[in-house]
Enzyme design. Structure first.
Site, PDB file in Angstrom:
ATOM      1  N   HIS A  83       4.559  -2.179  -8.853  1.00 57.38           N
ATOM      2  CA  HIS A  83       5.373  -1.637  -7.765  1.00 57.38           C
ATOM      3  C   HIS A  83       6.736  -2.301  -7.643  1.00 57.38           C
ATOM      4  O   HIS A  83       7.585  -1.819  -6.892  1.00 57.38           O
ATOM      5  CB  HIS A  83       4.604  -1.700  -6.442  1.00 57.38           C
ATOM      6  CG  HIS A  83       3.523  -0.670  -6.373  1.00 57.38           C
ATOM      7  ND1 HIS A  83       3.696   0.538  -5.752  1.00 57.38           N
ATOM      8  CD2 HIS A  83       2.272  -0.653  -6.900  1.00 57.38           C
ATOM      9  CE1 HIS A  83       2.599   1.261  -5.877  1.00 57.38           C
ATOM     10  NE2 HIS A  83       1.718   0.558  -6.572  1.00 57.38           N
ATOM     11  N   ARG A  84       6.973  -3.357  -8.383  1.00 48.87           N
ATOM     12  CA  ARG A  84       8.324  -3.925  -8.418  1.00 48.87           C
ATOM     13  C   ARG A  84       9.250  -3.036  -9.230  1.00 48.87           C
ATOM     14  O   ARG A  84      10.463  -3.053  -9.050  1.00 48.87           O
ATOM     15  CB  ARG A  84       8.299  -5.334  -9.021  1.00 48.87           C
ATOM     16  CG  ARG A  84       7.513  -6.335  -8.182  1.00 48.87           C
ATOM     17  CD  ARG A  84       7.336  -7.636  -8.906  1.00 48.87           C
ATOM     18  NE  ARG A  84       6.532  -7.407 -10.122  1.00 48.87           N
ATOM     19  CZ  ARG A  84       6.222  -8.358 -10.987  1.00 48.87           C
ATOM     20  NH1 ARG A  84       6.641  -9.587 -10.814  1.00 48.87           N
ATOM     21  NH2 ARG A  84       5.496  -8.080 -12.045  1.00 48.87           N
TER      22      ARG A  84
END
Length: 114
Positions: A87-88
């Protein structure tokens, strides 16, 4: 690329991988990967992302299951896929869009030819 071009390139890469003739730049630095345990009869699983990838698609086995279509119970071949995302790098909503597009294509493979 057309489907035939992709197919020919994949056959060439697979042959050279078996012969241990791939160059590092041909298998490093990707952004996504596919892990297929379905060929071993695994129904579903969660694949672990290998850096530097941002996503990995886990493909499970296709199997006959009872499904409801048009209010009737029918037998259909169903395959489970799971998308793991970092999710980064990839927002979960974008991952969901990717899975939706994959579902549309896998359920209607002729759309790849148009």
């Amino acid at each position: 690329k057309t489907l035939s071009v992709i197919s020919n390139e994949m056959k060439d890469l697979a042959r050279r991988a078996r012969d241990r003739k791939l160059k590092p730049e041909e298998y490093q630095g990707g952004t996504t990967a596919v892990s297929n345990l379905g060929m071993f009869g695994i129904k579903d699983f969660a694949a672990v992302i290998n850096p530097p990838h941002a996503t990995i698609l886990a493909v499970g086995a296709g199997e006959e299951r009872a499904v409801v279509k048009g209010g009737e119970i029918r037998i259909a071949t169903v395959m489970s896929v799971t998308l793991s995302t970092d999710h980064r790098a990839v927002d979960g909503a974008l991952g969901a869009e990717l899975l939706g597009a994959f579902k549309r294509i896998i359920e209607n493979p002729m759309t790849m030819l148009v």
